[in-house]
Design a protein around this motif. Sequence first.
Motif, PDB file in Angstrom:
ATOM      1  N   ASP A  94      39.395  22.748  40.126  1.00  0.00           N
ATOM      2  CA  ASP A  94      39.566  22.582  38.737  1.00  0.00           C
ATOM      3  C   ASP A  94      40.268  23.229  37.968  1.00  0.00           C
ATOM      4  O   ASP A  94      40.477  23.321  36.443  1.00  0.00           O
ATOM      5  CB  ASP A  94      38.168  22.158  37.741  1.00  0.00           C
ATOM      6  N   ILE A  95      41.056  23.850  38.453  1.00  0.00           N
ATOM      7  CA  ILE A  95      42.211  24.717  38.178  1.00  0.00           C
ATOM      8  C   ILE A  95      43.561  24.069  38.048  1.00  0.00           C
ATOM      9  O   ILE A  95      43.969  23.655  39.244  1.00  0.00           O
ATOM     10  CB  ILE A  95      42.247  26.185  38.557  1.00  0.00           C
ATOM     11  N   GLY A  96      44.245  23.775  36.843  1.00  0.00           N
ATOM     12  CA  GLY A  96      45.328  22.938  37.029  1.00  0.00           C
ATOM     13  C   GLY A  96      46.458  23.792  37.124  1.00  0.00           C
ATOM     14  O   GLY A  96      47.609  23.481  37.740  1.00  0.00           O
ATOM     15  N   ALA A  97      46.634  25.119  36.744  1.00  0.00           N
ATOM     16  CA  ALA A  97      47.666  26.076  36.780  1.00  0.00           C
ATOM     17  C   ALA A  97      47.408  27.490  37.206  1.00  0.00           C
ATOM     18  O   ALA A  97      46.618  28.152  36.160  1.00  0.00           O
ATOM     19  CB  ALA A  97      48.367  25.971  35.507  1.00  0.00           C
ATOM     20  N   PHE A  98      47.703  27.971  38.360  1.00  0.00           N
ATOM     21  CA  PHE A  98      47.400  29.295  38.783  1.00  0.00           C
ATOM     22  C   PHE A  98      48.666  30.123  38.211  1.00  0.00           C
ATOM     23  O   PHE A  98      49.851  29.825  38.580  1.00  0.00           O
ATOM     24  CB  PHE A  98      47.201  29.507  40.359  1.00  0.00           C
ATOM     25  N   CYS A  99      48.347  31.159  37.310  1.00  0.00           N
ATOM     26  CA  CYS A  99      49.525  31.733  36.608  1.00  0.00           C
ATOM     27  C   CYS A  99      49.136  33.158  37.290  1.00  0.00           C
ATOM     28  O   CYS A  99      48.111  33.913  36.717  1.00  0.00           O
ATOM     29  CB  CYS A  99      49.390  31.506  35.115  1.00  0.00           C
ATOM     30  N   PHE A 100      50.300  33.861  37.457  1.00  0.00           N
ATOM     31  CA  PHE A 100      50.459  35.361  37.865  1.00  0.00           C
ATOM     32  C   PHE A 100      51.805  35.930  37.254  1.00  0.00           C
ATOM     33  O   PHE A 100      52.758  35.152  37.306  1.00  0.00           O
ATOM     34  CB  PHE A 100      50.354  35.649  39.440  1.00  0.00           C
ATOM     35  N   ALA A 101      51.632  37.218  36.835  1.00  0.00           N
ATOM     36  CA  ALA A 101      53.038  37.704  36.211  1.00  0.00           C
ATOM     37  C   ALA A 101      52.959  39.381  36.853  1.00  0.00           C
ATOM     38  O   ALA A 101      51.909  39.951  37.253  1.00  0.00           O
ATOM     39  CB  ALA A 101      53.034  37.614  34.876  1.00  0.00           C
ATOM     40  N   GLY A 102      54.367  39.852  37.095  1.00  0.00           N
ATOM     41  CA  GLY A 102      54.365  41.199  37.098  1.00  0.00           C
ATOM     42  C   GLY A 102      53.738  41.476  38.525  1.00  0.00           C
ATOM     43  O   GLY A 102      54.028  40.845  39.548  1.00  0.00           O
ATOM     44  N   VAL A 152      44.735  34.458  46.301  1.00  0.00           N
ATOM     45  CA  VAL A 152      43.299  34.212  45.986  1.00  0.00           C
ATOM     46  C   VAL A 152      42.839  32.967  46.106  1.00  0.00           C
ATOM     47  O   VAL A 152      43.556  31.993  45.624  1.00  0.00           O
ATOM     48  CB  VAL A 152      42.826  34.981  44.817  1.00  0.00           C
ATOM     49  N   SER A 153      41.555  32.821  46.803  1.00  0.00           N
ATOM     50  CA  SER A 153      41.121  31.298  46.517  1.00  0.00           C
ATOM     51  C   SER A 153      40.671  31.030  45.213  1.00  0.00           C
ATOM     52  O   SER A 153      40.425  31.944  44.205  1.00  0.00           O
ATOM     53  CB  SER A 153      39.628  31.288  47.352  1.00  0.00           C
ATOM     54  N   GLY A 154      40.657  29.664  44.821  1.00  0.00           N
ATOM     55  CA  GLY A 154      40.414  29.058  43.527  1.00  0.00           C
ATOM     56  C   GLY A 154      39.058  29.114  43.147  1.00  0.00           C
ATOM     57  O   GLY A 154      38.759  29.373  41.831  1.00  0.00           O
ATOM     58  N   LYS A 155      38.281  29.526  44.179  1.00  0.00           N
ATOM     59  CA  LYS A 155      36.818  29.734  43.570  1.00  0.00           C
ATOM     60  C   LYS A 155      36.535  31.134  43.026  1.00  0.00           C
ATOM     61  O   LYS A 155      35.577  31.433  42.161  1.00  0.00           O
ATOM     62  CB  LYS A 155      36.029  29.776  45.132  1.00  0.00           C
ATOM     63  N   LYS A 156      37.638  32.140  43.380  1.00  0.00           N
ATOM     64  CA  LYS A 156      37.586  33.190  42.734  1.00  0.00           C
ATOM     65  C   LYS A 156      38.533  33.660  41.745  1.00  0.00           C
ATOM     66  O   LYS A 156      38.748  34.825  40.966  1.00  0.00           O
ATOM     67  CB  LYS A 156      37.498  34.415  43.917  1.00  0.00           C
ATOM     68  N   TYR A 157      39.467  32.707  41.699  1.00  0.00           N
ATOM     69  CA  TYR A 157      40.678  33.117  40.545  1.00  0.00           C
ATOM     70  C   TYR A 157      40.231  33.158  39.171  1.00  0.00           C
ATOM     71  O   TYR A 157      39.386  32.310  38.694  1.00  0.00           O
ATOM     72  CB  TYR A 157      41.602  31.818  40.695  1.00  0.00           C
ATOM     73  N   VAL A 158      40.680  34.052  38.326  1.00  0.00           N
ATOM     74  CA  VAL A 158      40.470  34.256  36.894  1.00  0.00           C
ATOM     75  C   VAL A 158      41.804  34.651  36.370  1.00  0.00           C
ATOM     76  O   VAL A 158      42.547  35.551  36.834  1.00  0.00           O
ATOM     77  CB  VAL A 158      39.549  35.503  36.665  1.00  0.00           C
TER      78      VAL A 158
END
Length: 229
Positions: free
Chosen positions: A50-58, A65-71
């Motif tokens: 249910d996460i449409g966009a995984f976003c990371f920076a720097g 990381v698995s979507g189950k653990k992504y914040v």
Amino acid sequence: MNYQEVQNIARQTMHYIRQVIKPDMNLKQIRQLCEDKMLELGADSFWYWDIGAFCFAGEETTVSVSGKKYVTSDRRIQENDIITIDLSPQSNNIWGDYARTIILENGQVVEELSDIQNEEWRKGLQMEEMLHAEMKKYVRPETSFEALYHYINELIRQRGYENLDFMGNLGHSIVKNKEERIYIEEGNQSKLSDVSFFTFEPHIRMQNSVYGFKKENIYYFNGSELLEL
């Protein structure tokens, strides 16, 4: 909707977010903008947890990381920054899957790889382009997932990079249920042509670097010809 149309939702959303990203936005805002845009364009949900966009920076761009653990973090975008966005739209149980690493320099998104001033960032994105080009030259309908895994990981190693994926793989099949995916990984003897579509998404960094790079497309065979969805 068909697979091409859902993948186009992801592609159009990435184009949109490149136009609106600016310094001092935070990653939660960027995620929300992406997800709202995908729904506006016709997605009805997001297939990956249910996460449409995984976003990371720097320095977060090396995180896998698995979507189950992504914040999604509160990190704010800097004048000079590197941002990776991975999109997972779904419509009527049909998936899209599309990721890009975006570079900001002097507060502006850099559109051409050759214009990126930061040498490490430029070379990292050029490496991603090379890996996709080499994959397309290498694979045939009879190529196994495992063979592609070994071929690309050796290229990554030879060029002084490392594979950051938390499972060590380079992509997966596109299916209806995420638990049914098979991966570009060691031990998978299935042929690439056994599946309707597969992703190719090397997540890499220069050895000992703090910055990661990712480019993801969906590919499929039309007879013996490999095409990008």
